[in-house]
Design a protein around this motif. Structure first.
Motif, mmCIF file in Angstrom:
data_model
loop_
_atom_site.group_PDB
_atom_site.id
_atom_site.type_symbol
_atom_site.label_atom_id
_atom_site.label_comp_id
_atom_site.label_asym_id
_atom_site.label_seq_id
_atom_site.Cartn_x
_atom_site.Cartn_y
_atom_site.Cartn_z
ATOM 1 N N LEU A 126 56.978 31.006 37.290
ATOM 2 C CA LEU A 126 56.725 31.681 38.393
ATOM 3 C C LEU A 126 55.798 31.014 39.320
ATOM 4 N N ALA A 127 54.809 30.697 38.644
ATOM 5 C CA ALA A 127 53.751 29.773 39.306
ATOM 6 C C ALA A 127 54.134 28.608 40.127
ATOM 7 N N ALA A 128 55.164 27.961 39.448
ATOM 8 C CA ALA A 128 55.702 26.811 40.060
ATOM 9 C C ALA A 128 56.542 27.062 41.339
ATOM 10 N N GLY A 129 57.434 28.042 41.237
ATOM 11 C CA GLY A 129 57.928 28.610 42.171
ATOM 12 C C GLY A 129 57.160 29.235 43.360
ATOM 13 N N ALA A 130 56.025 29.902 43.004
ATOM 14 C CA ALA A 130 55.036 30.494 44.122
ATOM 15 C C ALA A 130 54.445 29.218 44.928
ATOM 16 N N VAL A 132 56.139 26.299 45.624
ATOM 17 C CA VAL A 132 57.085 25.948 46.668
ATOM 18 C C VAL A 132 57.062 27.118 47.796
ATOM 19 N N MET A 133 57.018 28.437 47.509
ATOM 20 C CA MET A 133 57.144 29.110 48.491
ATOM 21 C C MET A 133 55.998 29.358 49.378
ATOM 22 N N ALA A 184 53.756 26.818 49.733
ATOM 23 C CA ALA A 184 53.136 25.231 50.241
ATOM 24 C C ALA A 184 53.300 25.629 51.875
ATOM 25 N N PRO A 185 54.397 25.695 52.710
ATOM 26 C CA PRO A 185 54.283 25.546 54.008
ATOM 27 C C PRO A 185 53.070 26.566 54.666
ATOM 28 N N PHE A 186 52.984 27.781 54.185
ATOM 29 C CA PHE A 186 51.997 28.523 54.647
ATOM 30 C C PHE A 186 50.551 27.787 54.592
ATOM 31 N N TRP A 221 50.024 24.574 53.998
ATOM 32 C CA TRP A 221 50.010 23.491 54.772
ATOM 33 C C TRP A 221 49.804 23.788 56.271
ATOM 34 N N MET A 222 50.418 24.794 56.765
ATOM 35 C CA MET A 222 50.383 25.257 58.279
ATOM 36 C C MET A 222 48.846 25.546 58.466
ATOM 37 N N THR A 276 46.543 22.350 58.261
ATOM 38 C CA THR A 276 46.454 21.560 59.329
ATOM 39 C C THR A 276 46.082 22.218 60.643
ATOM 40 N N MET A 291 50.621 23.782 64.621
ATOM 41 C CA MET A 291 50.354 24.554 63.491
ATOM 42 C C MET A 291 49.573 25.696 63.857
ATOM 43 N N TYR A 296 52.858 38.091 42.702
ATOM 44 C CA TYR A 296 54.088 37.175 42.807
ATOM 45 C C TYR A 296 54.973 37.846 43.799
ATOM 46 N N ILE A 320 53.921 36.733 47.394
ATOM 47 C CA ILE A 320 53.959 35.224 47.646
ATOM 48 C C ILE A 320 55.511 34.947 47.858
ATOM 49 N N TYR A 321 56.617 35.626 47.024
ATOM 50 C CA TYR A 321 57.850 35.223 46.999
ATOM 51 C C TYR A 321 58.390 35.861 48.254
ATOM 52 N N PRO A 371 58.086 34.084 52.989
ATOM 53 C CA PRO A 371 58.943 33.424 53.738
ATOM 54 C C PRO A 371 60.035 34.412 54.589
ATOM 55 N N MET A 424 58.233 28.648 61.129
ATOM 56 C CA MET A 424 57.951 27.981 59.698
ATOM 57 C C MET A 424 59.027 26.581 59.722
ATOM 58 N N VAL A 434 57.041 24.247 60.842
ATOM 59 C CA VAL A 434 56.281 23.659 59.619
ATOM 60 C C VAL A 434 56.971 22.542 58.670
ATOM 61 N N MET A 452 56.024 19.020 57.568
ATOM 62 C CA MET A 452 55.999 18.677 56.112
ATOM 63 C C MET A 452 56.963 17.434 55.510
ATOM 64 N N TRP A 497 64.950 28.960 50.467
ATOM 65 C CA TRP A 497 63.326 29.256 50.284
ATOM 66 C C TRP A 497 63.306 30.495 51.339
#
Lengths: 395, 276, 297
Positions: free
Chosen positions: B16-20, B22-23, B25-27, B29-30, B33, B245, C108, C111-112, C115, C123, C126, C130, C169
């Motif tokens: 779940l944490a690995a997925g989270a 990725v989910m 990351a763009p936010f 990074w945005m 930046t 961004m 969780y 977060i999920y 998007p 996005m 973004v 990226m 995603w």
């Protein structure tokens, strides 16, 4: 642990303690359920009876204490290893399976290996068809005894409440469990069907000869079906005994209150130290051996009150009739006692007695209610029963 | 806890944490930046944490060097206008569909069910031609009008009104209320949870929509948020990623904030769409 | 005419009044455009053209022979074929894991779900940053793992897959919420009955209770995910504009170009009718699912 004559396994609970968060729902339950008996756990909602049942089933783990089935500790066993079956309040039938599929499930899970139960892979097993044929034969036999043989291809949604109940029973019966657990199984049925199913469950118990543990909040169910009843309140067993024990010799005021319909009449009074209880204007001669000035509660079952002539030879309560209810075979006389701060009482008499009393002019706006001593109970201020030595001649 | 259950829990959290990551990351990074100074964006070394806070320049540029504030204001106007008309037309019609018997009710409901399957892309061509002939292209009206009809809202509210107790409606009639009053004074207030859920849905959908605004809007004065960010990006290509961004954060921020505030209503709304 | 009660007359009148605006909108925004659309599809109408000719089924015939349209269909189906199973089973998997959490469940879930509510155009911008081969963080991470330099959005073999990953995603959290709702609706007593019946392994519980009880949810999720994936547009506009070399031209993007950039309205109308046929097929599937769901309850 004792076994019954048929060799059915009993259930022994010792020191069962359970809390949910800060709430203690079971507070040290000791209970020996004998093999083959029909034991009912009854009590108001929240008394812990369902939790106790779920602890026996293994669906809930006790914080302390032990559970033994057939003399063997089962605390460490999973629900399916305890060899108990349970009928849930909602029946918990698998909605996507047919009746046959529902009843077959416990056998499939026991007799087929994991691989033989998986989709696709299961068809590789050469012995699976043979096992399944045997299972379906047993399913049909059970369905026939429950008279649902014609429903085997239906799904639960297509069944009536009573039929779903039978399917749930079938699923529990089919694997011949050692103990049969039931959690309010009749509460979703209409009144007429509930009365009917009461006698069917009693017959089923007689036929299977195994131990039944039955949970209900309905004291009528408890009284009509059980070999013994355990009345629970706030995580404790208040009294354990046969239905007549509980009715005729309630150990506490709470038991007396819970058992009986209409409920027992309760009258506050004070012992006069001379074998009687003073209740404002009247005196009931039932407090032998109680120190004078003790606050007591007199409990009188409705059927222990009878209209009497004012000069009746024995204890009599003066009453003012509020309403007479005709139940057909019986009458309920609702009255208040002007001598006891207007306490409300109910007398239950047969239609014949009512007719005779009416003809004799005993039932007017004012009436006298004779109290038969056998229906009288005395409780102390702590709610505990006070043993009563009956006066000779006070019938 | 048994060792096997502990291992199971650790495994579940790892996945779940690995997925989270990725989910999210763009936010992340945005946002990072958007406060990063420009010289760092083009630097060869990737240090996730900005060396100095450049948020004021970036957000300042996003708000002044573009029509972004205008686009966001347009977003508010368009979303508000659409929602107002949607509620005014859908609530009484849904009540009628659910509780009143009138000629053509079955036909209307059949049309609603049919409409549920038709996205805007299907009637877009004829609508565009119509707006072009009426000289209404590049107007607020052209942006909003196709969405005045909400078959989804009709369906949602009808399902809700069907569960409303008939006794209360009868009691209101006995008290002398007319049907108009019953709709707006009895039924609509009771439907507030459904209305809230629908409102979140509607606003999010039209704030984020790109297809229809891209077709009917040509001037930057009428740009919606989605068009605003697109225009900003095209103008800034190769330019200031920090400001870009920041602009993205400003556009998507209100929707995320709105979702967090109305999360329960939103989730309930989703679950009402037909799963349950 | 049979006599009617005052109540029935009042209902008939108010029903008509309440339904009138909605009906009017359905006629003007839905039905009339649909009729015009079908009519357009058999003409050679272009916006601003002075003459219009009936061309029969020529537009449809042209579609069959149009390599761009065929490529866009192929791309769209490839995109759906990747996004759909990943979004359905991924959503289910995440929901199963999240459902079992107690304290961290909300974290969780949020977060999920982020998007889903965010503005996809923003996005996508973004993501573009990226994935930028020199400025974005993905390339150095990738190279740190020992792989060569990649440019996901400009490689014809990778661009469509990259869009699909971004689509996934955005979609997976939505499906997770739907599955979570489905999971919460499964009565706990069913799992308890299964435990007593002997379902001791996780696969038994999943196959006998969870999966069948989620049946209607799964079908619903499948249909909505298919429609969403089918309508892929925003990421194409922002990230690739159909390129490189047409590798990411999708049905809606081509439709947009033909109709609103080249203004070949008749041709675009025929394309829209094809889209409508696909969507109708999906909604028939969905209607069947809803019938099956009634069966369960």
């Amino acid at each position: 642990m004792r076994k019954s004559e048929e060799g059915a396994d009993g259930v022994a609970l010792a020191g069962i303690v359970k809390s949910f968060g800060a709430t203690r729902v079971l507070d040290g339950i000791d209970l020996a359920i004998e093999g083959g008996e029909f034991l009912t756990l009854v009590g108001p909602s929240g008394c812990g009876k369902s939790t106790l049942l779920r602890i026996i089933a293994g669906l809930e783990t006790a914080d302390g204490g032990t559970v033994a089935i057939g003399g063997r500790r089962v605390d460490h066993l999973r629900p399916d290893e305890r060899d108990v079956a349970m009928v849930f309040q909602s029946y918990a039938l698998y909605p996507h399976m047919t009746v046959a599929g529902n009843i077959a499930t416990p056998l499939e899970l026991r007799r087929l290996t994991l691989a033989e139960r998986l989709p696709l892979v299961r068809h590789l097993s050469p012995r699976r068809p043979r096992v399944m044929r045997g299972i379906m034969a047993e399913v049909r036999a059970v369905a026939e005894t429950l008279q649902i043989g014609h429903l085997l291809d239906r799904r639960p949604a297509q069944l009536s409440g009573g039929q779903r109940q039978r399917v749930a029973l079938g699923r529990a019966m089919v694997r011949r469990p050692r103990v049969f657990l039931m959690d309010e199984p009749l509460s979703n049925l209409d009144a007429a069907l509930r009365v009917h199913m009461r006698s069917e469950l009693a017959e089923l118990h007689a036929r299977l000869g195994i131990t039944f543990v039955y949970v209900t909040h309905d004291q009528v169910e408890a009284m009509t079906m059980s070999s013994r009843v355990a009345l629970m309140d706030r995580g404790r067993i208040l009294q354990l005994g046969t239905p007549s024990d509980l009715y005729d010799h309630p150990a506490t005021l709470a038991v007396a209150r819970f058992i009986g319909s209409p409920p027992i009449n309760l009258i506050e009074g004070e012992s006069d130290g001379a074998g009687g209880v003073r209740i404002d204007g009247a005196r009931l001669p039932i407090a032998q051996g109680v120190a004078g000035g003790t606050r007591v509660t007199v409990g009188i079952r409705p059927e222990a009150l009878h209209p009497a002539p004012p000069r009746h030879d024995g204890p009599v309560l003066r009453a003012r009739l509020k309403r007479a209810e005709n139940l057909g075979a019986e009458w309920l006389l609702h009255a208040i006692l002007p001598d006891s701060a207007g306490t409300a009482v109910v007398a239950r008499i047969t239609a014949a007695e009512h007719e005779a009393a009416q003809r004799a002019g005993l039932i007017g706006e004012e009436l006298a209610l004779a109290v038969s001593a056998s229906g009288m109970h005395l409780f102390g201020a702590d709610g505990a029963r006070i043993a009563v030595r009956r006066l000779a001649g006070a019938a | 806890m048994s060792p096997s259950r502990l291992i199971g829990r650790i495994a579940a959290h790892t996945v779940l944490a690995a997925g989270a990551v990725v989910m999210a990351a763009p936010f992340v990074w945005m946002l990072l930046t958007s406060i990063r100074p420009p010289e760092e964006v083009f630097g060869a070394v990737f240090d996730p944490i900005p060396s100095r806070f450049a948020g004021f320049e970036n957000y300042g540029q996003a708000l002044t060097a573009s029509n972004l504030p205008r686009a966001m204001l347009n977003g508010v106007i368009v979303c508000g206008g659409i929602l107002a008309v949607q509620l005014m037309t859908a609530i009484p019609a849904a009540y009628a569909l659910a509780r009143l018997s009138f000629r053509g009710r079955e036909l209307l409901f059949a049309l609603v069910l049919f409409g549920l399957t038709i996205p805007i892309q299907v009637p877009a061509l004829p609508l565009y031609i119509a707006f072009a002939n009426l000289r209404l292209l590049d107007t607020y009206f052209a942006l909003m009008a196709p969405f005045f009809l909400t078959v989804f809202g009709l369906f949602l509210f009808r399902q809700f009104f069907r569960t409303y107790p008939e006794e209360i409606l009868q009691a209101a009639r006995l008290d002398g209320m007319g049907e108009f009053e019953i709709v707006w004074r009895i039924a609509a207030p009771a439907a507030l949870p459904a209305i809230a859920a629908f409102s979140v849905f509607s606003v999010v959908a039209h704030w984020n929509d790109l297809y229809w605004p891209l077709i009917v809007i040509t001037s930057s004065e009428r740009a919606t948020p989605a068009l605003g960010i697109l225009a900003f990006r095209d103008a800034e290509t190769g330019g200031n990623y920090g400001a870009l961004m920041a602009a993205a954060s400003l556009i998507t921020g209100p929707m995320i904030a709105g979702f967090l505030a109305a999360r329960r209503a939103f989730v309930r709304g989703i679950t009402m769409t037909g799963v349950r | 005419m049979r006599p009617r009660s005052p109540q029935a007359r009042s209902e008939a009148r108010w029903g008509a009044i309440f339904a009138a605006p909605a009906l009017l909108l359905i006629l003007t925004i839905l039905l009339a455009p649909l009729a015009v659309l079908v009519a357009l599809s058999v003409t050679d109408y272009r916006l601003g053209a002075i003459t219009v000719r009936l061309v029969g089924l020529d537009n449809y015939a042209a579609l069959l022979g149009d390599p761009v349209f065929q490529r866009s269909l192929r791309n769209t189906f490839l995109y759906v074929a990747f996004v759909l199973p990943a979004a359905v089973f991924g959503g289910l998997g995440v929901a199963l894991l999240v459902h079992a959490r107690i304290r961290t469940r909300t974290v969780y879930e949020v977060i999920y779900f982020l998007p889903v509510t965010s503005t996809l155009v923003a996005m996508a911008t973004v993501w573009q940053f990226m994935l930028h081969p020199t400025l974005g963080p993905v390339t150095p991470l990738w190279m740190n793992l020992g792989f060569g330099r990649i440019d996901l959005l400009n490689d014809p073999d990778l661009a469509l897959g990259t869009l699909a990953l971004i689509g996934l995603w955005q979609l997976i959290g939505f499906n997770m919420v739907l599955f979570l709702a489905g999971l919460s609706a499964i009565p706990r007593e069913l799992y308890e009955a299964a435990a007593l019946d002997g379902a001791r392994h996780a696969p038994d519980r999943f196959l006998r209770v969870t999966w069948p009880m989620l049946g209607p949810t799964t079908m619903f999720v499948t249909v909505t995910s298919t429609v969403t994936a089918f309508k892929v547009f925003d990421t194409v506009v922002v990230l690739t504009r159909g390129g490189p070399l047409g590798a990411t031209e999708t049905l809606l993007y081509i439709l947009y170009l033909e109709g609103f950039q080249y203004f070949r309205m008749g041709y675009a109308a025929a394309m829209t009718v094809v889209l409508l046929v696909f969507l109708a097929g999906l909604s028939i599937l969905q209607a069947r699912v809803i019938e099956r769901k009634v069966h369960y309850a």
